[in-house]
Design a protein around this motif. Structure first.
Motif, PDB file in Angstrom:
ATOM      1  N   THR A  67      36.415   5.572  69.694  1.00 55.24           N
ATOM      2  CA  THR A  67      36.136   7.092  69.556  1.00 55.24           C
ATOM      3  C   THR A  67      36.629   7.692  68.307  1.00 55.24           C
ATOM      4  OG1 THR A  67      37.144   8.774  70.917  1.00 55.24           O
ATOM      5  CG2 THR A  67      39.106   7.419  69.937  1.00 55.24           C
ATOM      6  N   PHE A  68      36.196   8.960  68.024  1.00 52.20           N
ATOM      7  CA  PHE A  68      36.328   9.708  66.550  1.00 52.20           C
ATOM      8  C   PHE A  68      36.833  10.996  67.029  1.00 52.20           C
ATOM      9  CE2 PHE A  68      33.986  12.160  63.663  1.00 52.20           C
ATOM     10  CZ  PHE A  68      34.580  11.887  62.272  1.00 52.20           C
ATOM     11  N   GLY A  69      37.721  11.583  66.092  1.00 42.82           N
ATOM     12  CA  GLY A  69      38.101  12.970  66.219  1.00 42.82           C
ATOM     13  C   GLY A  69      39.196  13.199  65.177  1.00 42.82           C
ATOM     14  N   GLY A  70      39.647  14.322  64.895  1.00 47.98           N
ATOM     15  CA  GLY A  70      40.466  14.697  63.927  1.00 47.98           C
ATOM     16  C   GLY A  70      41.852  15.221  64.596  1.00 47.98           C
ATOM     17  N   MET A  71      42.880  15.149  63.597  1.00 47.21           N
ATOM     18  CA  MET A  71      44.336  16.120  63.999  1.00 47.21           C
ATOM     19  C   MET A  71      44.319  17.393  63.030  1.00 47.21           C
ATOM     20  SD  MET A  71      47.155  12.854  63.276  1.00 47.21           S
ATOM     21  CE  MET A  71      46.785  11.252  64.723  1.00 47.21           C
ATOM     22  N   LYS A  72      45.360  18.088  63.157  1.00 50.32           N
ATOM     23  CA  LYS A  72      45.394  19.252  62.905  1.00 50.32           C
ATOM     24  C   LYS A  72      44.261  20.041  62.513  1.00 50.32           C
ATOM     25  CE  LYS A  72      47.486  16.994  58.947  1.00 50.32           C
ATOM     26  NZ  LYS A  72      48.247  16.911  57.737  1.00 50.32           N
ATOM     27  N   GLN A  73      43.809  20.594  61.444  1.00 55.05           N
ATOM     28  CA  GLN A  73      42.588  21.541  61.360  1.00 55.05           C
ATOM     29  C   GLN A  73      41.259  20.759  61.311  1.00 55.05           C
ATOM     30  OE1 GLN A  73      42.919  25.349  59.276  1.00 55.05           O
ATOM     31  NE2 GLN A  73      45.252  25.169  59.352  1.00 55.05           N
ATOM     32  N   SER A  74      41.585  19.411  61.717  1.00 54.56           N
ATOM     33  CA  SER A  74      40.259  18.906  61.653  1.00 54.56           C
ATOM     34  C   SER A  74      39.547  18.735  62.986  1.00 54.56           C
ATOM     35  CB  SER A  74      40.511  17.344  61.092  1.00 54.56           C
ATOM     36  OG  SER A  74      40.583  17.434  59.749  1.00 54.56           O
ATOM     37  N   GLY A  75      40.366  19.635  63.840  1.00 55.06           N
ATOM     38  CA  GLY A  75      39.569  19.541  65.158  1.00 55.06           C
ATOM     39  C   GLY A  75      40.426  19.355  66.554  1.00 55.06           C
ATOM     40  N   LEU A  76      39.733  19.398  67.695  1.00 52.83           N
ATOM     41  CA  LEU A  76      40.288  19.431  68.878  1.00 52.83           C
ATOM     42  C   LEU A  76      39.385  18.329  69.741  1.00 52.83           C
ATOM     43  CD1 LEU A  76      40.888  22.997  69.845  1.00 52.83           C
ATOM     44  CD2 LEU A  76      42.615  21.537  69.168  1.00 52.83           C
ATOM     45  N   GLY A  77      40.071  17.361  70.523  1.00 51.10           N
ATOM     46  CA  GLY A  77      39.179  16.469  71.174  1.00 51.10           C
ATOM     47  C   GLY A  77      38.720  15.342  70.481  1.00 51.10           C
ATOM     48  N   ARG A  78      38.005  14.557  71.338  1.00 49.03           N
ATOM     49  CA  ARG A  78      37.464  13.265  70.638  1.00 49.03           C
ATOM     50  C   ARG A  78      35.860  13.076  71.146  1.00 49.03           C
ATOM     51  NH1 ARG A  78      41.066  13.976  68.064  1.00 49.03           N
ATOM     52  NH2 ARG A  78      42.800  12.427  67.524  1.00 49.03           N
ATOM     53  N   GLU A  79      35.229  12.500  70.313  1.00 47.57           N
ATOM     54  CA  GLU A  79      33.903  12.109  70.512  1.00 47.57           C
ATOM     55  C   GLU A  79      33.711  10.583  70.452  1.00 47.57           C
ATOM     56  OE1 GLU A  79      31.415  14.230  67.594  1.00 47.57           O
ATOM     57  OE2 GLU A  79      31.490  16.146  68.880  1.00 47.57           O
ATOM     58  N   ILE A  80      32.518  10.370  71.193  1.00 51.88           N
ATOM     59  CA  ILE A  80      32.134   8.743  71.501  1.00 51.88           C
ATOM     60  C   ILE A  80      33.057   7.956  72.030  1.00 51.88           C
ATOM     61  CG2 ILE A  80      30.411   9.001  69.823  1.00 51.88           C
ATOM     62  CD1 ILE A  80      31.846   7.275  67.849  1.00 51.88           C
ATOM     63  N   GLY A  81      32.999   6.805  72.531  1.00 48.56           N
ATOM     64  CA  GLY A  81      33.961   5.893  72.959  1.00 48.56           C
ATOM     65  C   GLY A  81      34.219   6.339  74.314  1.00 48.56           C
ATOM     66  N   ARG A  82      35.029   5.706  75.329  1.00 50.32           N
ATOM     67  CA  ARG A  82      35.320   6.091  76.413  1.00 50.32           C
ATOM     68  C   ARG A  82      36.228   7.443  76.575  1.00 50.32           C
ATOM     69  NH1 ARG A  82      35.187   4.054  81.295  1.00 50.32           N
ATOM     70  NH2 ARG A  82      34.323   2.146  80.695  1.00 50.32           N
ATOM     71  N   TYR A  83      37.014   7.773  75.278  1.00 49.41           N
ATOM     72  CA  TYR A  83      37.512   9.058  75.237  1.00 49.41           C
ATOM     73  C   TYR A  83      36.728  10.013  74.985  1.00 49.41           C
ATOM     74  CZ  TYR A  83      41.924   6.166  74.813  1.00 49.41           C
ATOM     75  OH  TYR A  83      42.878   5.317  75.414  1.00 49.41           O
ATOM     76  N   GLY A  84      35.648   9.944  74.328  1.00 47.69           N
ATOM     77  CA  GLY A  84      34.845  11.067  73.946  1.00 47.69           C
ATOM     78  C   GLY A  84      33.772  11.353  75.332  1.00 47.69           C
ATOM     79  N   PHE A  85      33.730  10.299  75.967  1.00 46.39           N
ATOM     80  CA  PHE A  85      32.781  10.622  77.066  1.00 46.39           C
ATOM     81  C   PHE A  85      33.788  11.450  78.288  1.00 46.39           C
ATOM     82  CE2 PHE A  85      32.411   8.724  81.581  1.00 46.39           C
ATOM     83  CZ  PHE A  85      31.216   9.254  81.894  1.00 46.39           C
ATOM     84  N   GLU A  86      35.133  10.957  78.251  1.00 45.54           N
ATOM     85  CA  GLU A  86      35.867  11.770  79.456  1.00 45.54           C
ATOM     86  C   GLU A  86      36.236  12.987  78.985  1.00 45.54           C
ATOM     87  OE1 GLU A  86      39.310   9.496  79.773  1.00 45.54           O
ATOM     88  OE2 GLU A  86      38.393   7.950  81.103  1.00 45.54           O
ATOM     89  N   GLU A  87      36.104  13.840  77.724  1.00 43.43           N
ATOM     90  CA  GLU A  87      35.992  14.870  77.359  1.00 43.43           C
ATOM     91  C   GLU A  87      35.063  15.917  78.226  1.00 43.43           C
ATOM     92  OE1 GLU A  87      37.630  16.801  74.913  1.00 43.43           O
ATOM     93  OE2 GLU A  87      38.830  15.102  74.184  1.00 43.43           O
ATOM     94  N   PHE A  88      33.883  15.213  78.731  1.00 39.47           N
ATOM     95  CA  PHE A  88      33.068  16.110  79.799  1.00 39.47           C
ATOM     96  C   PHE A  88      33.342  15.745  81.146  1.00 39.47           C
ATOM     97  CE2 PHE A  88      30.853  14.751  75.654  1.00 39.47           C
ATOM     98  CZ  PHE A  88      30.403  16.178  75.181  1.00 39.47           C
ATOM     99  N   LEU A  89      34.544  15.408  81.561  1.00 42.06           N
ATOM    100  CA  LEU A  89      34.564  15.201  83.002  1.00 42.06           C
ATOM    101  C   LEU A  89      35.835  16.084  83.200  1.00 42.06           C
ATOM    102  CD1 LEU A  89      34.392  11.318  83.067  1.00 42.06           C
ATOM    103  CD2 LEU A  89      32.897  12.940  83.977  1.00 42.06           C
ATOM    104  N   GLU A  90      35.884  16.534  84.653  1.00 39.32           N
ATOM    105  CA  GLU A  90      37.061  17.033  85.135  1.00 39.32           C
ATOM    106  C   GLU A  90      37.645  16.312  86.041  1.00 39.32           C
ATOM    107  OE1 GLU A  90      38.470  19.786  84.657  1.00 39.32           O
ATOM    108  OE2 GLU A  90      37.587  21.535  84.392  1.00 39.32           O
ATOM    109  N   VAL A  91      38.947  16.424  86.004  1.00 36.73           N
ATOM    110  CA  VAL A  91      39.840  15.423  87.138  1.00 36.73           C
ATOM    111  C   VAL A  91      40.312  16.171  88.385  1.00 36.73           C
ATOM    112  CG1 VAL A  91      41.921  14.129  87.214  1.00 36.73           C
ATOM    113  CG2 VAL A  91      40.768  13.940  85.268  1.00 36.73           C
TER     114      VAL A  91
END
Length: 508
Positions: free
Chosen positions: A466-490
């Motif tokens: 997975t890929f993504g940043g801390m601080k002012q580099s962003g919110l959330g993650r992309e690719i990998g399983r964590y990136g996939f789960e960004e598009f899911l509601e629990v």
């Protein structure tokens, strides 16, 4: 400048016809209602290479309505993982069959080398295949330990309509970091590419239609951030917005989305440090540093534009990087031998040069480059490979995202000083560490404030990671399983098994 490696204009001919781009709304290719269009002039060759429909409020609202209808209708959102995966796998095959056509227009619109564009387009197919695997294998949870008369189920469902807003520097690749994962989850989408590189997203739309994706599941609106992107971020029928671009625009998108409290995922800027310790393999480090700063002409959120090198080896490492920089082939992006192409626009080239000149005025020194580059036979804008030494942490060139082929060099003596310099930034996207001592690498990796840390390498990536940043580099993650789960509601489902034998709450 004469001792640089320059590639003159290639013998390859420019396209005979301008690429014509239209919106994809509800499964139909449409021009704008008012007939408005915009053109993209190649930043390297100075000719018009694409002419696209210029979307406005009407087209954006129609695209969102189409996505909303497609999601609520359930044809895609409630389809089996197997059915969704089959379409995604077909898209991967179509991408690989169309690499040359897609890569060529990406090179002409962005100025990146054709060899790099081919690699990105072909590599994007693997992202679609990995997303297809997630469509079939993702699952929720069950809880069978709540007592003899209760069963708990946790479902993971598609979040809904997703607005996808992509940048100009990796238009096809970054779309493929978002779109297949949203589709694998069962979402429907509205996509807006950058107005500077719109055409490969249109080509992606063509492949989606050919692959059999149902109408309305993916809609594409071409145009500017105002009004298209702003409406995609604020519209109440959109459930999530995912954006890649500058931190300043990311803040504006988060503010626009706040009115409806929709989910926001942001992949933003970076000022990424590579820390080179005295025991590092300097040949390997110098090669990686050279790649990290010049890849995509430095127009990359992961650019390794800031190196922090131990004082004992700083002069040696800089000498190696300067020598390698002279060998990097700058020039015509259509030539397969070119490694670094054109800067995206004249305005951006001026911004890059401004950082270098300001650093010199503040006391830094230019060890190589530091100005515009003329390429024989080409009218576009190019910038020299540039290495700036004597940089201090308070200089803008050490703290802000230059987004060009410019390397800033800082020095350190201790681990604590290296970490302080590495973490002294508003960004936290990626970082690197070079040492032959695994303990040094692990300590740095655990303490660095970055979403990705590379040890003895730079910018290796995999769909699984997975890929993504801390601080002012962003919110959330992309690719990998964590990136996939960004598009899911629990969703929690509590089920009583059998008749309720407890005493009634209200006695009658």
């Amino acid at each position: 400048m004469n001792d640089l490696t320059l590639i003159a204009a290639a013998s390859a001919t420019l396209p005979d016809a301008v690429f014509l781009g239209r919106h994809l709304i509800g499964g139909e290719w449409l021009g704008s209602a008012d007939g408005a269009v915009f053109e993209r002039v190649s930043p390297s060759h100075g000719v018009v290479v694409s002419r696209s429909a210029l979307g406005g409020v009407a087209e954006t609202e129609a695209a969102i309505a189409a996505a909303r209808s497609a999601f609520d209708g359930g044809g895609w959102s409630r389809a089996s993982g197997k059915a969704r995966a089959a379409v995604l796998l077909r898209v991967a095959e179509l991408i690989e069959a169309d690499v040359e056509r897609i890569a060529r227009i990406e090179t002409l619109e962005s100025g990146k080398p054709i060899a790099q564009a081919r690699g990105e387009v072909a590599g994007a197919a693997d992202l679609w295949r990995f997303a297809a695997s997630l469509a079939r294998t993702h699952h929720g949870d069950s809880h069978n330990s709540l007592g003899p008369d209760m069963l708990g189920i946790v479902l993971k469902e598609p979040i809904g309509v997703v607005s996808i807003i992509t940048p100009w520097n990796f238009p096809f690749w970054i779309l493929s970091q978002k779109l297949p994962f949203a589709l694998a989850a069962g979402c429907t989408c509205v996509v807006k590419p950058s107005e500077m590189t719109p055409s490969t997203t249109v080509m992606m739309g063509e492949l989606l239609v050919k692959a059999g994706l149902p109408a309305g599941v993916v809609n594409i609106v071409l145009g500017h951030g105002q009004p298209v992107g702003a409406l995609m971020a604020s519209h109440p029928d959109v459930d999530m917005v995912t954006f890649t671009g500058s931190t300043a625009v990311g803040r504006a998108i988060a503010a626009a989305a706040s009115g409806t409290l929709k989910k926001v995922a942001l992949e933003l800027g970076g000022k990424n440090p590579q820390v080179i310790f005295a025991d590092a393999d300097l040949d390997q480090a110098a090669d990686a540093v050279t790649f990290g700063v010049y890849f995509n002409a430095g127009e990359c959120c992961n650019s390794g534009s800031r190196i922090i090198v131990h004082e004992d080896v700083a002069a040696d490492l800089v000498a190696r990087v300067v020598a390698l920089s002279r060998k990097v082939a700058f020039g015509d992006p259509l030539n397969p031998e070119t490694q670094v192409g054109a800067i995206i626009s004249a305005a951006h080239q001026g911004k890059i040069d401004g950082y270098v000149q300001d650093a010199v005025e503040a006391g830094a020194e230019v060890a190589l480059g530091g100005g515009a580059l003329q390429i024989e036979g080409l009218p576009g804008q190019f910038y020299q490979p540039t290495v700036v030494t004597g940089v201090t942490a308070d200089m803008a060139i050490a703290r802000e995202e230059v987004f060009g082929p410019v390397l800033s060099v800082l020095t350190f003596r201790t681990m604590e000083e290296a970490l302080a310099l590495a973490n002294d930034a508003t960004y936290g996207l990626s970082a690197g560490v070079w040492s032959e001592n695994v303990h040094t690498c692990l300590e740095f990796a655990r303490r660095a404030q970055a979403g990705t840390v590379w040890t003895n390498t730079w910018m290796d990536g995999f769909p699984e990671m997975t890929f993504g940043g801390m601080k002012q580099s962003g919110l959330g993650r992309e690719i990998g399983r964590y990136g996939f789960e960004e598009f899911l509601e629990v969703k929690t489902v509590a089920m009583r098994v059998g008749r309720d034998t407890r005493a009634k709450w209200v006695r009658g």
